[in-house]
Scaffold this motif. Sequence first.
Motif, PDB file in Angstrom:
ATOM      1  N   TYR A 118       0.863  -1.184   0.000  1.00 26.58           N
ATOM      2  CA  TYR A 118       0.000   0.000   0.000  1.00 26.58           C
ATOM      3  C   TYR A 118       0.897   1.230   0.000  1.00 26.58           C
ATOM      4  N   ARG A 147      -3.477   3.063 -11.783  1.00 28.03           N
ATOM      5  CA  ARG A 147      -4.266   1.849 -12.017  1.00 28.03           C
ATOM      6  C   ARG A 147      -3.550   0.908 -12.982  1.00 28.03           C
ATOM      7  N   GLU A 150      -0.769  -0.793 -11.093  1.00 30.90           N
ATOM      8  CA  GLU A 150      -1.299  -1.862 -10.251  1.00 30.90           C
ATOM      9  C   GLU A 150      -1.580  -3.116 -11.077  1.00 30.90           C
ATOM     10  N   ARG A 161      -1.742  -1.381  -3.789  1.00 30.34           N
ATOM     11  CA  ARG A 161      -2.789  -0.372  -3.936  1.00 30.34           C
ATOM     12  C   ARG A 161      -2.131   0.983  -3.745  1.00 30.34           C
TER      13      ARG A 161
END
Length: 384
Positions: A118, A147, A150, A161
């Motif tokens: 994270y 995104r 990820e 994340r």
Amino acid sequence: MTSQTTKQTTQQTAGQPLNTPTADQIRRAPKVLLHDHLDGGLRPATIVELARETGYENLPETDADKLGIWFREAADSGSLERYLETFAHTCAVMQTRDALFRVAAECAEDLAEDGVVYAEVRYAPEQHLENGLTLEEVVEAVNDGFREGERRARANGHRIRVGALLTAMRHAARALEIAELANRYRDTGVVGFDIAGAEAGFPPTRHLDAFEYLKRENNHFTIHAGEAFGLPSIWQALQWCGADRLGHGVRIIDDIEVDETDGSVKLGRLAAYVRDKRIPLEMCPTSNLQTGAATSYADHPFGLLRKLQFRVTVNTDNRLMSGTSMSREFEHLIGAFGYTLDDMLWTTVNAMKSAFIPFDERLAMISDVIKPGYAELKSQWLFQ
């Protein structure tokens, strides 16, 4: 003699503390990063390529390896102001949607490869408008890049994340505008707000309207405070502005007295307040050495603050300028203070508790990802 006894005997013979994590264990351990600047973590090769594509001709070096060395040496000056000057080059090549998308995606990939599960990565949208992008287009490009990063990380067997923190520059006058931007995108990848830049002469109280707005909106924010400037910066960030976390906060050590004769410790009122309220400190050891906030890893206030149970967290600040990663930051602290995997877990849980995502999501990360990850590493150790 059991394999565990053999391992312990070998460590004792080598003069190593028992249970000192190996470099591989440090890298594989789940890590949480709260203080990392997007424009301070570019790959040198990416800077060279983007400069070529955009026609930026002011790079001090065009060889990627030499450029990486230049950034580290230029930042290693002992001056926060000189440290900040290096960002002119990275921001210069981050002025298009494609460049912002690429840098954000690579950021997520690089962090995931280093075991970060994270991360909250911050950047100042107002610094990426030179080629005509709007503030909204900057935010959307970076969010899309995170995104994509990820997704690439998952394809490579990693999970991460990434949330964005929108930063306003403390010497400018756009804090309220950026705070409103952060609030508009809070459900699409932006998790909070920050102010950054040179502390001296630019107190956080110049941006009270932004902080009051965020509090009315029940939104989260952190403030760079107590890095190059002292206790007044921390006091203003907390008592006038209401910060949820302190970016760096290393100068809280100035409000702690250690008796040289018996080692007893006395906390001043501000230090006691920070500890009692469990205010997270976004510590960045290597960066603090570069800007003169600490003289060595062994003398870094992190050691005492950890011992006194402040809510300290480990962070990178600017991976390019500091030539660092989360794994390297932990390696330095382990070497300086003899920390174990349990210490790594403690600071990682501190960081996850302090993240700007909902409570149930933080709890799930701790219970389902972080604690099992460390338990697996420790069990592997026992049976080696």
